[in-house]
Design a protein around this motif. Structure first.
Motif, PDB file in Angstrom:
ATOM      1  N   GLU A  24      48.742  18.262  43.082  1.00 33.29           N
ATOM      2  CA  GLU A  24      48.144  18.600  44.388  1.00 33.29           C
ATOM      3  C   GLU A  24      46.742  19.178  44.256  1.00 33.29           C
ATOM      4  O   GLU A  24      46.078  19.414  45.267  1.00 33.29           O
ATOM      5  CB  GLU A  24      49.062  19.597  45.126  1.00 33.29           C
ATOM      6  N   GLY A  25      46.327  19.460  43.016  1.00 37.21           N
ATOM      7  CA  GLY A  25      45.005  20.061  42.812  1.00 37.21           C
ATOM      8  C   GLY A  25      44.867  21.357  43.583  1.00 37.21           C
ATOM      9  O   GLY A  25      43.854  21.625  44.203  1.00 37.21           O
ATOM     10  N   ARG A  26      45.925  22.174  43.512  1.00 36.02           N
ATOM     11  CA  ARG A  26      45.873  23.430  44.267  1.00 36.02           C
ATOM     12  C   ARG A  26      45.861  24.630  43.324  1.00 36.02           C
ATOM     13  O   ARG A  26      46.346  24.546  42.190  1.00 36.02           O
ATOM     14  CB  ARG A  26      47.066  23.525  45.228  1.00 36.02           C
ATOM     15  N   PHE A  27      45.316  25.739  43.799  1.00 32.00           N
ATOM     16  CA  PHE A  27      45.226  26.949  42.989  1.00 32.00           C
ATOM     17  C   PHE A  27      46.637  27.451  42.652  1.00 32.00           C
ATOM     18  O   PHE A  27      47.504  27.499  43.534  1.00 32.00           O
ATOM     19  CB  PHE A  27      44.449  28.040  43.752  1.00 32.00           C
ATOM     20  N   PRO A  28      46.882  27.846  41.394  1.00 28.75           N
ATOM     21  CA  PRO A  28      48.228  28.301  41.005  1.00 28.75           C
ATOM     22  C   PRO A  28      48.491  29.749  41.442  1.00 28.75           C
ATOM     23  O   PRO A  28      48.540  30.665  40.610  1.00 28.75           O
ATOM     24  CB  PRO A  28      48.230  28.164  39.480  1.00 28.75           C
ATOM     25  N   GLN A  29      48.704  29.927  42.736  1.00 27.08           N
ATOM     26  CA  GLN A  29      48.896  31.273  43.277  1.00 27.08           C
ATOM     27  C   GLN A  29      50.118  31.964  42.655  1.00 27.08           C
ATOM     28  O   GLN A  29      50.094  33.173  42.389  1.00 27.08           O
ATOM     29  CB  GLN A  29      49.061  31.195  44.810  1.00 27.08           C
ATOM     30  N   GLU A  30      51.170  31.161  42.389  1.00 30.15           N
ATOM     31  CA  GLU A  30      52.383  31.742  41.778  1.00 30.15           C
ATOM     32  C   GLU A  30      52.028  32.353  40.424  1.00 30.15           C
ATOM     33  O   GLU A  30      52.549  33.408  40.047  1.00 30.15           O
ATOM     34  CB  GLU A  30      53.468  30.675  41.565  1.00 30.15           C
ATOM     35  N   ALA A  31      51.158  31.658  39.672  1.00 30.43           N
ATOM     36  CA  ALA A  31      50.762  32.165  38.353  1.00 30.43           C
ATOM     37  C   ALA A  31      49.958  33.450  38.507  1.00 30.43           C
ATOM     38  O   ALA A  31      50.189  34.428  37.785  1.00 30.43           O
ATOM     39  CB  ALA A  31      49.942  31.115  37.611  1.00 30.43           C
ATOM     40  N   LEU A  32      49.024  33.450  39.467  1.00 30.11           N
ATOM     41  CA  LEU A  32      48.227  34.667  39.667  1.00 30.11           C
ATOM     42  C   LEU A  32      49.148  35.832  40.022  1.00 30.11           C
ATOM     43  O   LEU A  32      49.031  36.923  39.456  1.00 30.11           O
ATOM     44  CB  LEU A  32      47.177  34.450  40.770  1.00 30.11           C
ATOM     45  N   ASP A  33      50.074  35.601  40.951  1.00 32.25           N
ATOM     46  CA  ASP A  33      50.983  36.683  41.366  1.00 32.25           C
ATOM     47  C   ASP A  33      51.804  37.188  40.176  1.00 32.25           C
ATOM     48  O   ASP A  33      51.956  38.404  39.983  1.00 32.25           O
ATOM     49  CB  ASP A  33      51.930  36.202  42.474  1.00 32.25           C
ATOM     50  N   ALA A  34      52.334  36.252  39.374  1.00 34.23           N
ATOM     51  CA  ALA A  34      53.174  36.648  38.232  1.00 34.23           C
ATOM     52  C   ALA A  34      52.346  37.390  37.184  1.00 34.23           C
ATOM     53  O   ALA A  34      52.796  38.400  36.618  1.00 34.23           O
ATOM     54  CB  ALA A  34      53.829  35.420  37.612  1.00 34.23           C
ATOM     55  N   LEU A  35      51.132  36.916  36.949  1.00 34.46           N
ATOM     56  CA  LEU A  35      50.283  37.565  35.943  1.00 34.46           C
ATOM     57  C   LEU A  35      49.867  38.958  36.403  1.00 34.46           C
ATOM     58  O   LEU A  35      49.860  39.916  35.614  1.00 34.46           O
ATOM     59  CB  LEU A  35      49.045  36.704  35.641  1.00 34.46           C
ATOM     60  N   VAL A  36      49.534  39.085  37.689  1.00 36.44           N
ATOM     61  CA  VAL A  36      49.147  40.402  38.213  1.00 36.44           C
ATOM     62  C   VAL A  36      50.339  41.359  38.139  1.00 36.44           C
ATOM     63  O   VAL A  36      50.217  42.505  37.690  1.00 36.44           O
ATOM     64  CB  VAL A  36      48.588  40.292  39.652  1.00 36.44           C
ATOM     65  N   ALA A  37      51.527  40.879  38.529  1.00 35.53           N
ATOM     66  CA  ALA A  37      52.719  41.745  38.519  1.00 35.53           C
ATOM     67  C   ALA A  37      53.024  42.247  37.106  1.00 35.53           C
ATOM     68  O   ALA A  37      53.505  43.362  36.920  1.00 35.53           O
ATOM     69  CB  ALA A  37      53.921  40.990  39.089  1.00 35.53           C
ATOM     70  N   ALA A  38      52.721  41.412  36.097  1.00 30.88           N
ATOM     71  CA  ALA A  38      53.008  41.808  34.714  1.00 30.88           C
ATOM     72  C   ALA A  38      51.783  42.418  34.023  1.00 30.88           C
ATOM     73  O   ALA A  38      51.807  42.682  32.824  1.00 30.88           O
ATOM     74  CB  ALA A  38      53.481  40.586  33.934  1.00 30.88           C
ATOM     75  N   ASP A  39      50.702  42.605  34.787  1.00 31.96           N
ATOM     76  CA  ASP A  39      49.461  43.164  34.254  1.00 31.96           C
ATOM     77  C   ASP A  39      48.885  42.293  33.131  1.00 31.96           C
ATOM     78  O   ASP A  39      48.417  42.803  32.113  1.00 31.96           O
ATOM     79  CB  ASP A  39      49.704  44.595  33.753  1.00 31.96           C
ATOM     80  N   LEU A  40      48.923  40.995  33.312  1.00 42.00           N
ATOM     81  CA  LEU A  40      48.438  40.066  32.287  1.00 42.00           C
ATOM     82  C   LEU A  40      47.261  39.211  32.784  1.00 42.00           C
ATOM     83  O   LEU A  40      46.863  38.265  32.134  1.00 42.00           O
ATOM     84  CB  LEU A  40      49.579  39.128  31.845  1.00 42.00           C
ATOM     85  N   HIS A  41      46.731  39.549  33.958  1.00 42.96           N
ATOM     86  CA  HIS A  41      45.687  38.696  34.554  1.00 42.96           C
ATOM     87  C   HIS A  41      44.290  38.982  34.015  1.00 42.96           C
ATOM     88  O   HIS A  41      43.390  38.157  34.146  1.00 42.96           O
ATOM     89  CB  HIS A  41      45.676  38.905  36.082  1.00 42.96           C
ATOM     90  N   ALA A  42      44.091  40.178  33.447  1.00 34.63           N
ATOM     91  CA  ALA A  42      42.758  40.549  32.924  1.00 34.63           C
ATOM     92  C   ALA A  42      42.976  41.604  31.848  1.00 34.63           C
ATOM     93  O   ALA A  42      42.471  42.717  31.939  1.00 34.63           O
ATOM     94  CB  ALA A  42      41.864  41.081  34.050  1.00 34.63           C
ATOM     95  N   VAL A  43      43.740  41.231  30.832  1.00 36.12           N
ATOM     96  CA  VAL A  43      44.221  42.222  29.846  1.00 36.12           C
ATOM     97  C   VAL A  43      43.115  42.869  29.040  1.00 36.12           C
ATOM     98  O   VAL A  43      43.322  43.912  28.424  1.00 36.12           O
ATOM     99  CB  VAL A  43      45.233  41.593  28.856  1.00 36.12           C
ATOM    100  N   HIS A  44      41.931  42.243  29.036  1.00 33.32           N
ATOM    101  CA  HIS A  44      40.844  42.739  28.184  1.00 33.32           C
ATOM    102  C   HIS A  44      40.174  43.986  28.757  1.00 33.32           C
ATOM    103  O   HIS A  44      39.407  44.635  28.070  1.00 33.32           O
ATOM    104  CB  HIS A  44      39.782  41.643  28.058  1.00 33.32           C
ATOM    105  N   VAL A  45      40.424  44.318  30.035  1.00 35.70           N
ATOM    106  CA  VAL A  45      39.700  45.441  30.654  1.00 35.70           C
ATOM    107  C   VAL A  45      40.133  46.752  29.974  1.00 35.70           C
ATOM    108  O   VAL A  45      41.324  47.022  29.852  1.00 35.70           O
ATOM    109  CB  VAL A  45      39.964  45.514  32.178  1.00 35.70           C
TER     110      VAL A  45
END
Ligand code: COS
Length: 374
Positions: A24-45
């Motif tokens: 569908e060429g759509r943004f993976p919102q489920e992935a963003l939500d899961a990564l944010v919930a697990a604190d894995l979306h920007a681990v380098h900060v």
């Protein structure tokens, strides 16, 4: 432990949507939500700004494991690092405090805007202008191929402040999506990473406070190149993750698929292909981890002299390996591998971009040749 936990999260929450996101060429919102919930979306900060404080190798492992199931989703942690690293490396304390907190919390994503329609490999040939006006800069120009554009709240934008000085006349700024005069082009229709929006960013008389400049005037190109030294390692991570996903799938398939009365895994020709795929992948992984160690050693102000070479070498080698391994995975699946009913053709399309972005592999060879290890 980190690898195991990211792998379980990726398999449970990201993999089930990978085909749909691509189709569908759509943004993976489920992935963003899961990564944010697990604190894995920007681990380098760093922890002092509310981040997880992961080192460069841990960041690589996160990106690798997400890419193993969905390359588009792996661009969330990867591009959050690319976009924000200029601030971390060269920004004022005030800029770090303002922009890294929302990124760490998952309230904002960060993109990196260097390339332009006429300035790809020749990044210093950019035309976007930033003109000082009292306590402000006014930005005008077009940035192209900007990953996660439109979704990200913040953008590191490189712009010319002194056209006479080429690379020494470029400065870096933080631009916000909500700044007046910022708009986006239509999403590019790409071969792969279809879940990650790639759009132009238009800057039309964007007036921003002068303290949004990252570092001193004229240092933007050096900051941009230093950033790429570190983040080419994250593209290598993405490449080895994609290749691992393809190898794992092919390994399973050849044990199930029967021809001439036995599983095709029992044929030596197939075994030799798998051995070569695993050998190249492991070599790429070890080079990437060595580059990550150098990236880490360079982050505290000290400079590992070899990082520039290793970052380019890891990105170039791992992406070439990812292309070979994903093509071989298709070959092992035969006709099935050539259809969209199986994931390996998606992985091959996704692998292709890793040979192109963050500098083509031809540019990586220029960088390596200019920075051969001593
Ligand atoms: N770290 C710090 N400074 C660096 C640097 C690095 N890794 N690389 C270059 N610089 C500095 C140089 O030291 C030089 O300053 P001095 O003249 O004081 O030495 C200045 O930047 C200009 O460098 P150089 O002369 O090497 O620039 P070129 O125009 O020849 O460009 C390449 C060099 C081709 C390597 C560069 O433009 C590049 O990486 N292009 C690809 C860009 C890219 O990756 N685009 C993908 C999109 S971004 S996701």
């Amino acid at each position: 432990m980190l690898r195991d936990s990211v792998r379980s999260l990726a398999e449970a929450k990201i993999a089930p949507f990978a085909t749909e996101v691509d189709e569908e060429g759509r943004f993976p919102q489920e992935a963003l939500d899961a990564l944010v919930a697990a604190d894995l979306h920007a681990v380098h900060v760093p922890e002092e700004y509310g981040g997880a404080g992961a080192d460069a190798l841990a960041t690589v492992i996160v990106i690798e494991e997400v890419a193993r199931v969905c390359a588009s989703s792996s661009l969330i942690p990867a591009v959050n690092k690319l976009g924000s690293l200029p601030v971390i490396l060269s920004g004022s304390e005030a800029l770090k405090a303002k922009y890294l907190g929302p990124l760490a919390k998952g309230d904002a994503m960060f993109s990196y805007a260097l390339s332009e329609p006429e300035a790809g490999s020749d990044a210093a040939g950019m035309k976007t202008r930033a003109v000082r006006d009292g306590d402000f800069y006014v930005l005008n120009g077009v940035k192209r191929w900007i990953t996660n554009a439109g979704v990200s709240e913040y953008y590191t934008v490189m712009a010319v402040t002194d056209p006479e000085k080429r690379s020494k006349g470029i400065s870096a700024f933080v631009v916000e999506k909500s700044d007046e005069g910022v708009s986006f082009g239509a999403p590019e229709k790409k071969l792969g990473i279809k879940g990650s929006p790639t759009r132009e960013v238009y800057l039309d008389n964007v007036r921003i406070p002068a303290d949004r400049m990252i570092g001193a005037e004229g240092t933007g190109f050096a900051t941009a190149m230093q950033t790429l030294d570190h983040t080419r390692v994250t593209i290598a991570a993405q490449a080895i993750g994609i290749a691992q996903g393809a190898l794992d799938y092919a390994k399973g398939y050849v044990q199930e698929r029967k021809q001439f009365g036995k599983a095709i895994a029992e044929f030596q020709g197939v075994q030799f292909m798998l051995a070569d795929m695993a050998m190249k992948l492991e070599a790429a992984r070890q080079l990437t981890y060595a580059a990550a160690a150098k990236s880490e050693r360079t982050s505290g102000g000290a400079k590992d002299e070899d990082l520039t070479f290793f970052g380019a070498a890891a990105k170039c080698y791992a992406s070439d390996v990812a292309m070979e391994v994903t093509l071989d995975a298709i070959q092992l699946l035969g006709g099935y591998g050539y259809t969209r009913d199986y994931p390996v053709e998606r992985m091959m399309r996704d692998a292709k971009i890793t040979q192109i972005y963050e500098g083509t592999n031809q540019v990586q060879r220029i960088v390596m040749a200019r920075n051969l290890p001593k």
